[in-house]
Scaffold this motif. Structure first.
Motif, PDB file in Angstrom:
ATOM      1  N   ASP A   1      -1.905 -10.465  -1.481  1.00 51.38           N
ATOM      2  CA  ASP A   1      -1.068 -10.396  -1.395  1.00 51.38           C
ATOM      3  C   ASP A   1       0.250 -12.028  -1.929  1.00 51.38           C
ATOM      4  O   ASP A   1       0.809 -11.749  -1.647  1.00 51.38           O
ATOM      5  CB  ASP A   1      -0.483 -10.974   0.318  1.00 51.38           C
ATOM      6  CG  ASP A   1      -1.691 -11.841   1.071  1.00 51.38           C
ATOM      7  OD1 ASP A   1      -2.548 -12.252  -0.133  1.00 51.38           O
ATOM      8  OD2 ASP A   1      -1.573 -12.196   1.686  1.00 51.38           O
TER       9      ASP A   1
ATOM     10  N   PHE B   1       3.968 -11.557  -2.608  1.00 47.71           N
ATOM     11  CA  PHE B   1       4.949 -13.264  -2.430  1.00 47.71           C
ATOM     12  C   PHE B   1       5.893 -13.655  -3.451  1.00 47.71           C
ATOM     13  O   PHE B   1       6.830 -13.054  -3.388  1.00 47.71           O
ATOM     14  CB  PHE B   1       4.140 -14.139  -1.723  1.00 47.71           C
ATOM     15  CG  PHE B   1       3.267 -14.165  -0.423  1.00 47.71           C
ATOM     16  CD1 PHE B   1       3.313 -13.045   0.000  1.00 47.71           C
ATOM     17  CD2 PHE B   1       2.518 -14.862   0.233  1.00 47.71           C
ATOM     18  CE1 PHE B   1       2.287 -13.031   1.411  1.00 47.71           C
ATOM     19  CE2 PHE B   1       1.399 -14.745   0.829  1.00 47.71           C
ATOM     20  CZ  PHE B   1       2.069 -14.327   1.739  1.00 47.71           C
ATOM     21  N   GLU B   2       4.908 -13.296  -5.050  1.00 48.23           N
ATOM     22  CA  GLU B   2       5.223 -13.859  -5.866  1.00 48.23           C
ATOM     23  C   GLU B   2       6.648 -12.119  -6.379  1.00 48.23           C
ATOM     24  O   GLU B   2       7.209 -12.273  -7.734  1.00 48.23           O
ATOM     25  CB  GLU B   2       4.624 -13.580  -7.168  1.00 48.23           C
ATOM     26  CG  GLU B   2       3.949 -14.961  -6.736  1.00 48.23           C
ATOM     27  CD  GLU B   2       2.823 -15.417  -7.947  1.00 48.23           C
ATOM     28  OE1 GLU B   2       2.618 -14.684  -8.774  1.00 48.23           O
ATOM     29  OE2 GLU B   2       2.127 -15.968  -7.886  1.00 48.23           O
ATOM     30  N   ARG B   3       6.535 -11.082  -5.217  1.00 51.39           N
ATOM     31  CA  ARG B   3       6.979  -9.648  -5.933  1.00 51.39           C
ATOM     32  C   ARG B   3       7.144  -9.464  -6.869  1.00 51.39           C
ATOM     33  O   ARG B   3       7.185  -9.267  -7.866  1.00 51.39           O
ATOM     34  CB  ARG B   3       8.263  -9.782  -5.488  1.00 51.39           C
ATOM     35  CG  ARG B   3       9.658 -10.649  -4.342  1.00 51.39           C
ATOM     36  CD  ARG B   3       8.666  -9.552  -3.404  1.00 51.39           C
ATOM     37  NE  ARG B   3       9.418  -9.778  -1.596  1.00 51.39           N
ATOM     38  CZ  ARG B   3       8.936 -11.040  -0.659  1.00 51.39           C
ATOM     39  NH1 ARG B   3       7.782 -11.113  -0.972  1.00 51.39           N
ATOM     40  NH2 ARG B   3       9.469 -11.205   0.202  1.00 51.39           N
ATOM     41  N   HIS B   4       5.130  -9.744  -7.661  1.00 47.64           N
ATOM     42  CA  HIS B   4       4.899  -8.612  -8.452  1.00 47.64           C
ATOM     43  C   HIS B   4       4.263  -7.408  -7.597  1.00 47.64           C
ATOM     44  O   HIS B   4       3.162  -7.734  -7.201  1.00 47.64           O
ATOM     45  CB  HIS B   4       4.119  -9.751  -9.297  1.00 47.64           C
ATOM     46  CG  HIS B   4       3.159  -9.239 -10.026  1.00 47.64           C
ATOM     47  ND1 HIS B   4       3.016  -9.266 -11.412  1.00 47.64           N
ATOM     48  CD2 HIS B   4       2.148  -8.038 -10.244  1.00 47.64           C
ATOM     49  CE1 HIS B   4       2.281  -8.336 -12.450  1.00 47.64           C
ATOM     50  NE2 HIS B   4       1.719  -8.000 -10.997  1.00 47.64           N
TER      51      HIS B   4
ATOM     52  N   LYS C   1       1.037  -1.587   0.496  1.00 45.52           N
ATOM     53  CA  LYS C   1       0.301   0.276   0.374  1.00 45.52           C
ATOM     54  C   LYS C   1       0.969   1.348  -0.090  1.00 45.52           C
ATOM     55  O   LYS C   1       1.078   2.140  -0.616  1.00 45.52           O
ATOM     56  CB  LYS C   1      -0.572   0.098   1.629  1.00 45.52           C
ATOM     57  CG  LYS C   1      -2.103  -0.734   1.261  1.00 45.52           C
ATOM     58  CD  LYS C   1      -2.483  -0.377   2.107  1.00 45.52           C
ATOM     59  CE  LYS C   1      -1.909  -0.704   3.869  1.00 45.52           C
ATOM     60  NZ  LYS C   1      -1.992  -2.045   3.590  1.00 45.52           N
TER      61      LYS C   1
ATOM     62  N   HIS D   1       3.803  -5.795 -14.469  1.00 46.44           N
ATOM     63  CA  HIS D   1       4.518  -5.474 -12.818  1.00 46.44           C
ATOM     64  C   HIS D   1       5.232  -4.978 -13.914  1.00 46.44           C
ATOM     65  O   HIS D   1       5.377  -4.262 -14.663  1.00 46.44           O
ATOM     66  CB  HIS D   1       4.929  -7.002 -13.252  1.00 46.44           C
ATOM     67  CG  HIS D   1       7.053  -7.121 -12.673  1.00 46.44           C
ATOM     68  ND1 HIS D   1       8.777  -6.999 -13.096  1.00 46.44           N
ATOM     69  CD2 HIS D   1       6.756  -7.129 -11.308  1.00 46.44           C
ATOM     70  CE1 HIS D   1       8.682  -7.235 -12.208  1.00 46.44           C
ATOM     71  NE2 HIS D   1       8.268  -7.668 -11.284  1.00 46.44           N
TER      72      HIS D   1
ATOM     73  N   GLU E   1      -1.002 -17.482 -23.062  1.00 43.63           N
ATOM     74  CA  GLU E   1       0.417 -16.820 -23.046  1.00 43.63           C
ATOM     75  C   GLU E   1       0.838 -15.396 -23.037  1.00 43.63           C
ATOM     76  O   GLU E   1       1.622 -14.475 -22.485  1.00 43.63           O
ATOM     77  CB  GLU E   1       1.247 -17.408 -24.983  1.00 43.63           C
ATOM     78  CG  GLU E   1       2.617 -17.165 -25.372  1.00 43.63           C
ATOM     79  CD  GLU E   1       3.439 -17.793 -23.685  1.00 43.63           C
ATOM     80  OE1 GLU E   1       5.026 -17.124 -24.013  1.00 43.63           O
ATOM     81  OE2 GLU E   1       3.350 -18.578 -23.404  1.00 43.63           O
TER      82      GLU E   1
ATOM     83  N   ARG F   1      11.060  -6.570 -23.737  1.00 40.46           N
ATOM     84  CA  ARG F   1      12.476  -5.821 -23.297  1.00 40.46           C
ATOM     85  C   ARG F   1      12.031  -4.365 -23.656  1.00 40.46           C
ATOM     86  O   ARG F   1      12.758  -2.880 -22.978  1.00 40.46           O
ATOM     87  CB  ARG F   1      14.017  -5.799 -24.271  1.00 40.46           C
ATOM     88  CG  ARG F   1      14.078  -7.618 -23.162  1.00 40.46           C
ATOM     89  CD  ARG F   1      15.407  -6.743 -23.656  1.00 40.46           C
ATOM     90  NE  ARG F   1      16.132  -8.134 -24.066  1.00 40.46           N
ATOM     91  CZ  ARG F   1      16.174  -9.441 -22.953  1.00 40.46           C
ATOM     92  NH1 ARG F   1      16.045  -8.862 -21.890  1.00 40.46           N
ATOM     93  NH2 ARG F   1      16.963 -10.480 -22.436  1.00 40.46           N
TER      94      ARG F   1
ATOM     95  N   ARG G   1       1.007  -9.553 -18.277  1.00 35.38           N
ATOM     96  CA  ARG G   1       0.738  -9.583 -16.522  1.00 35.38           C
ATOM     97  C   ARG G   1       2.362  -9.200 -16.149  1.00 35.38           C
ATOM     98  O   ARG G   1       3.114  -7.927 -15.253  1.00 35.38           O
ATOM     99  CB  ARG G   1       0.843 -10.785 -15.962  1.00 35.38           C
ATOM    100  CG  ARG G   1      -0.662 -11.184 -15.870  1.00 35.38           C
ATOM    101  CD  ARG G   1      -0.675 -12.632 -15.283  1.00 35.38           C
ATOM    102  NE  ARG G   1      -0.681 -13.436 -15.390  1.00 35.38           N
ATOM    103  CZ  ARG G   1       0.198 -14.496 -15.733  1.00 35.38           C
ATOM    104  NH1 ARG G   1       1.602 -14.296 -14.415  1.00 35.38           N
ATOM    105  NH2 ARG G   1       0.940 -15.570 -16.180  1.00 35.38           N
ATOM    106  N   GLU G   2       3.515 -10.196 -16.983  1.00 39.38           N
ATOM    107  CA  GLU G   2       4.963  -9.626 -16.760  1.00 39.38           C
ATOM    108  C   GLU G   2       5.500  -8.427 -17.029  1.00 39.38           C
ATOM    109  O   GLU G   2       6.437  -7.329 -16.679  1.00 39.38           O
ATOM    110  CB  GLU G   2       5.681 -11.597 -16.487  1.00 39.38           C
ATOM    111  CG  GLU G   2       5.104 -11.707 -16.107  1.00 39.38           C
ATOM    112  CD  GLU G   2       5.725 -13.089 -15.910  1.00 39.38           C
ATOM    113  OE1 GLU G   2       6.637 -13.627 -17.583  1.00 39.38           O
ATOM    114  OE2 GLU G   2       5.746 -14.270 -15.650  1.00 39.38           O
TER     115      GLU G   2
ATOM    116  N   LYS H   1       0.068 -13.735 -19.753  1.00 39.88           N
ATOM    117  CA  LYS H   1       1.527 -13.934 -19.082  1.00 39.88           C
ATOM    118  C   LYS H   1       2.121 -12.951 -19.759  1.00 39.88           C
ATOM    119  O   LYS H   1       2.784 -11.793 -18.615  1.00 39.88           O
ATOM    120  CB  LYS H   1       2.364 -15.016 -19.688  1.00 39.88           C
ATOM    121  CG  LYS H   1       3.671 -15.254 -19.019  1.00 39.88           C
ATOM    122  CD  LYS H   1       3.857 -16.330 -19.010  1.00 39.88           C
ATOM    123  CE  LYS H   1       5.784 -16.458 -18.232  1.00 39.88           C
ATOM    124  NZ  LYS H   1       7.183 -17.410 -18.826  1.00 39.88           N
TER     125      LYS H   1
ATOM    126  N   PHE I   1      11.948   0.348  -8.642  1.00 38.90           N
ATOM    127  CA  PHE I   1      12.844   1.061  -8.155  1.00 38.90           C
ATOM    128  C   PHE I   1      13.980   0.820  -9.315  1.00 38.90           C
ATOM    129  O   PHE I   1      15.802   1.242  -9.538  1.00 38.90           O
ATOM    130  CB  PHE I   1      14.039  -0.082  -7.482  1.00 38.90           C
ATOM    131  CG  PHE I   1      13.065   0.058  -6.320  1.00 38.90           C
ATOM    132  CD1 PHE I   1      13.220   1.166  -5.219  1.00 38.90           C
ATOM    133  CD2 PHE I   1      11.804  -1.207  -5.723  1.00 38.90           C
ATOM    134  CE1 PHE I   1      12.394   1.205  -3.424  1.00 38.90           C
ATOM    135  CE2 PHE I   1      11.637  -1.048  -4.294  1.00 38.90           C
ATOM    136  CZ  PHE I   1      12.033  -0.796  -3.463  1.00 38.90           C
TER     137      PHE I   1
END
Lengths: 488, 594
Positions: free
Chosen positions: B420, B424-427, B241, B505, B494, B559, B500-501, B497, B509
């Protein structure tokens, strides 16, 4: 000046109600003299005209209505501090219980402390090496952090806390941590485990202990962490020491708080705990950190790092105590019963564990440049291995692809090599990171997505283009076939 | 302004008698130390007062004085770059005065009385002209980023400008103009006081229709918030949050940000304090701190002041909105505010509603969020300003049936559900795409069509339906395995994915990835959807699935996030690459058939 009252009107649970009191103030310290001559201490919870509600720390057993004397002391509960408190053992209210000499106070400090001005804080970012891979590598502790251990009954949280206390160092800094240890409602054996550990390792001379055992007065527990943190604040910010505070077990503390709340007939919040549990816990947990000096731009020597231990009733993370704790502390280390059953020590379940201060405490100049990338990759790969494991339960292992199997292998080794370590094994951060890299060589390189190419080339063991997952050699690592099968 | 005597002390609540002249919500000074409190209930001559400072050591008989004023804060130049506690005491001044700890009875003005500001009057003003509340008197350059407009405050009445403002350097207390309303001549200063619980007046409300661009892809593309809108971020602890709130404070394209840390961690506020002066706003190249006001009432600071802190924050935000700015309030976390209400309610021995919260919780929450909006400000100019409110909620155990979450969902238009499992998957950001929603799509569609792309809505809907379909298919895969899916379904998985990724995501940082402009967001999603369509039609043309799963173009998509904002042509290359590659396979498969 001090008037004695014998006007107790009601006694209920840990509370007594006095009438006809002339002048009492909120949170004032109270001294009670029983008919037997025994002295106890209490604190004013509420004043309403001449009626005063007092909570007795040592309980109300033996208190009577007719002859018990009560004195109001005009100050709140204070702790006598001086450098001599190191190596000493106190009870939950801060009186020495080790047959040693009386503490000649350098100062008397109100155990409630004052809130730290957020403007006066310095953001914690110095890496603490605990020598435990699952903490150092993935849920890194930094100096000034409050990082609780969420445990369950029968899990080795005491061993883990003691190991952290033994091994914690800041690489490059010589001075070891001073340790303030507060036991709240734990058994004699548990407390003794810590004491013996401190004695055996020669750490005792830099330890201060506050002991309230399971059979000691329950309400005294409410003062115990505050007395301990007052001692810690004195050592850290007056004496410039780096202090590690271990508080165990916060669940007992919260139950004492609930007991008082129920006795006061307050409207309960979740599971009977008082509505102000969050606020109350925060006045404990927020007493950690690093401070600026008295003037802008200066840094005050010393720090307080907190490791509270709490047992989750029924291993339930959503129970109010762990839940509210998690909202205040800067992360949590969660111990897991199934890992414990597998015989893995320390049974840290890294996935729901978290260190919020990790990212600024690691990396180039602090641990190593690849640390953050590697940690993220290990998290997501281990999460993936758990997913595959679940799939294998439903569909059978035969239905798994080669990539899936490589993740399963990684998952097993992760628990066996990375998480598992001996109770006296003190790994350097380099060792931890290199175990991590070894694990990544189990999966196809194309699956390593959270790490920059530069670090993979530099740190991944073995051949650069190795396809360790057992896939057909020579295939392009970027090809989509494995990634496609990742869906589940 | 009668003086009374304390008769009862119970935590932050005290009761005083002899308060005949007291009014509801009046500020009272308690004991010799002059602790600040607010009257929240009256019974005869007894006043119930919530005290904004620690009450230990108080007892019956001590004196209580009413001030005759409602809880108010000071509004004027000098607010920006400040860090205040819940009742607008500057924490840096407290530090100078009292050291590392916050002690009691410190009385410090919200605005610096000694600081001087260079004032430029509005040249069109003439003495003797009529002037209304909200009319511009002049400007002060408060920071490099923000021109502070000095207006006739709503605490005064409009009338004839008898003494017009002159250029010069003034402190906030200096009189800069005089306005005659009827017989009364009023002094106008650069600052005024405003009661925090009263919304500042406006001419009228408008419907929000421009997005608050945050640079966060999952927000701007899938669940956007409008300038003047309201949103909530509920989630269990550890779901991110605060990171979401920080990202919005850093990157959203509001002119002014008010960040309220309500009952949260001290170190988090320190993080903001240390980081913001160093962070550079991409649009203006100035430190982000120059547009920010921080309110920090950490969890261990007195609970009553926590209750006040969200009002202090939103009042400051309204003040800048009245100047015609786009303002965003980030409140982290409104649960702590609600808990503070619950605690006071318990001490007042009120009948509790759900989970011990007072029965008026939903109406207080609704009042708070309704202070957001896009408005026409007071004044002859007809300035438009917006105030967006984004509140984090910390429900126990992440349980969304929590009364605070439910009361909030009733009034806000955007819901970002943090999960959560994703954390946990750091997504990150861990905003779940199947449960979150935004009700602003229709309001914003015209803006998006004109400013971003005519295909905006279509592309977004296509992506959402792929994600939806993935959700269903995942259930199926769990039961029967991947192999039993049709080729088309495999393509859906596919593509989902990739969404999402490679799209949702986003790393907070990473320098390039932390912020994505709208155009790039659209090009990224467009590319994924194009790939999906191309694969679908290739399946029709009997291109083997394996070839499609192994497309080289997928690497380019992975990329995309690293493509810099000034190199949009790279998306054309990727898209052409997809077409070429698939066309090649289609040709192959035709030959095979032939």
């Amino acid at each position: 000046m001090v008037t004695e009252y014998t006007t107790i009107g009601e006694i209920a649970g840990p509370l007594v109600l006095l009438t006809d009191v002339d002048h009492a103030t909120y949170e004032e310290l109270v001294e009670i003299e029983l008919p037997s001559g025994e002295q106890r201490r209490g604190k004013v919870l509420e004043v309403n005209r001449d009626r005063v509600l007092v909570q007795i720390f040592e309980g109300t057993r033996g208190v009577d209505i007719s002859s018990t004397k009560v004195r109001f002391l005009g100050k709140s509960l204070e702790l006598a501090v001086s450098p001599d408190i190191l190596g000493r053992i106190f009870n939950g209210l801060g009186s020495p219980i080790d047959d040693g000499p009386k503490i000649i106070p350098e100062m008397m400090l109100d155990i409630n402390g004052n809130p730290i001005n957020p403007y006066a804080r310095i953001y914690p970012q110095e890496f603490i090496q605990t020598g435990i891979s699952s903490i150092d590598g993935l849920n890194t502790l930094v100096r000034g952090q409050k990082l609780p251990i969420f445990s369950g009954f029968g899990l080795p949280h005491s061993e883990l806390a003691a190991q952290i206390a033994r091994q914690a160092t800041v690489p490059g800094s010589e001075s070891p941590f001073a340790i303030v240890f507060a036991a709240m409602g734990i058994t004699f054996e548990e407390a003794n485990y810590f004491i013996r550990d401190f004695q055996e390792t020669g750490a005792m001379e830099r330890v201060v202990l506050f002991i309230n055992l399971a059979n000691d007065p329950t309400i005294e527990r409410i003062a115990t962490p505050r007395a301990a943190l007052t001692a810690a604040e004195y050592l850290a910010f007056e004496r410039g020491m780096h202090v590690l505070v271990i508080l165990t077990d916060l669940t007992n503390y919260c139950e004492a708080l609930r007991e008082v709340s129920v006795a006061r007939k307050e409207i309960p919040g979740r599971r009977g705990y008082p509505g102000y549990l969050y606020t109350d816990l925060s006045t404990i947990y927020e007493r950690a950190g690093l401070l600026k000096g008295d003037k802008e731009g200066e840094v005050r020597e010393g720090s307080i790092t907190q490791i509270p231990v709490l047992s989750m009733p029924d291993d339930d993370k959503t129970h109010p105590i762990p839940d509210l704790t998690g909202y205040i502390t800067e992360g949590q280390i969660i111990l897991d019963r199934s890992l414990h059953r597998k015989g893995i020590y320390p049974p840290v379940n890294v996935l729901p564990s978290l260190s919020r201060l990790r990212d600024k405490g690691i990396g180039k100049g602090r641990t190593r440049e690849d640390h953050s990338n590697l940690a993220n990759q290990l998290f997501s790969s281990y999460a993936k291995s758990k997913e595959v494991e679940e799939l294998a339960v439903v569909l059978g292992e035969a239905a798994l692809t080669d990539t899936d199997r490589s993740f399963m292998a990684l998952g097993e080794e992760f628990e066996d090599k990375f998480v598992r370590q001996a109770i006296d094994e003190n790994r350097t951060i380099e060792e931890t990171l290199s175990i991590g890299w070894d694990l990544l060589s189990k999966i196809p390189r194309a699956e390593i997505k959270r790490i920059s190419e530069e670090y993979i080339d530099k740190y991944l063991p073995g051949n650069k283009d190795i396809d360790a997952g057992g896939e057909t050699a020579g295939k392009k690592p970027e090809s989509g076939s494995e990634t496609a099968e990742e869906q589940s | 302004m009668g003086a009374g005597r304390i008769i009862k002390v119970s935590g932050p609540l005290i009761v005083a008698e002899g308060m005949d002249e007291a009014r509801m919500f009046e500020v009272a000074k308690v004991s010799e130390r002059e602790l600040i409190g607010e009257i929240i209930e009256l019974h005869g001559d007894q006043a119930y007062i919530q005290v904004y400072e620690d009450t230990s050591g108080l007892g019956p008989g001590e004196k209580v004085t009413g001030t005759g004023q409602a809880l108010s804060i000071e509004l004027g130049p000098g607010l920006l770059e400040s860090i205040y506690d819940g009742i607008q005491r500057p924490l840096n001044k407290i530090y100078e005065k009292a050291g590392s700890y916050i002690t009691r009875g410190l009385n410090i003005n919200g605005l610096d009385r000694d600081r001087k500001f260079e004032f430029t009057p509005d040249p069109s003003l003439k003495e003797g002209q009529e002037i209304k509340v909200g009319d511009l008197l002049g400007e002060v350059k408060e920071t490099e980023l923000i021109i502070h407009r000095i207006m006739v405050p709503p605490t005064l009445k409009g009338g004839i400008l008898v003494e017009k403002p002159k250029a010069g350097t003034y402190t906030v207390e200096d009189v800069i103009a005089r306005v005659k309303a009827g017989d009364e001549t009023q002094d106008v200063r650069m600052y005024h006081r405003w009661p925090v619980r009263t919304p500042r007046p406006i001419a009228r409300k408008l419907v929000p229709e421009v997005p608050l661009v945050t640079g966060q892809r999952v927000i701007d593309t899938l669940f956007p918030i409008a300038k003047g809108g309201s949103a909530t971020v509920p989630g269990p602890f550890g779901a991110g949050k605060t990171v979401v709130q920080h990202q919005l404070a850093k990157w959203s394209d509001a002119n002014v940000i008010v960040y309220v840390g309500c009952g949260e961690r001290g170190n988090e506020m320190t993080d903001v304090l240390q980081e913001f002066p160093e962070l550079i706003d991409p649009a203006t190249n100035r430190p982000l701190m120059e547009r920010t006001v921080l309110i920090a009432n950490t969890s261990n600071m007195p609970v009553a002041a926590r209750e006040a802190s969200v009002y202090t924050g939103i009042t400051i935000a309204e003040y800048y909105r009245d100047m015609g700015y786009d303002v965003a309030v980030l409140a982290d976390s409104t649960s702590r505010w609600a808990e503070a209400m619950r605690e006071m309610s318990g001490r007042l021995e009120e009948m509790p509603g759900e989970e011990g919260y007072p029965a008026y919780l939903p109406s207080r929450i609704a009042d708070f969020y309704e202070r957001s909006g896009r408005v026409v400000c007071l004044g002859s100019e007809g300035r438009n300003g917006t105030l967006s409110v984004i509140g984090a909620v910390s429900p126990p155990g992440g349980d969304l049936s929590d009364p605070v979450v439910q009361a909030t969902l009733k009034v806000v238009k955007v819901f970002w559900a943090l999960e959560d499992q994703l954390a946990f998957e750091r997504h990150f950001p861990a905003i779940g795409w199947l449960t979150s929603y935004s009700l602003y799509h229709d309001n914003l569609s015209e803006y998006m069509r004109n400013e971003v792309s005519p295909k905006w809505a279509e592309t977004r809907v296509a992506a959402m339906s792929i994600l939806q379909k993935e959700g269903e298919l995942k259930e199926l895969v769990r039961l029967v395995g991947l192999d039993s899916l049709s080729d088309t379904d495999r393509i859906v998985l596919e593509t989902a994915k990739h969404i999402r990724e490679d799209f949702l995501h986003q790393s907070a940082f990473d320098d390039v990835d932390a912020y994505t402009r709208m155009e790039k967001q659209f090009r990224m999603l467009e590319t994924v959807v194009k790939l999906h369509r191309a694969c679908e039609s290739a399946i029709q043309k009997k291109v083997p699935l394996k070839k499609l799963l192994e497309l080289k173009a997928r690497e380019g998509i992975a990329r995309m996030r690293n493509i810099e904002e000034d190199k949009m042509e790279k998306f054309d290359e990727i898209q052409e690459g997809i077409e070429k590659e698939i066309a090649g396979y289609s040709a192959d498969s035709r030959q095979v058939e032939a």
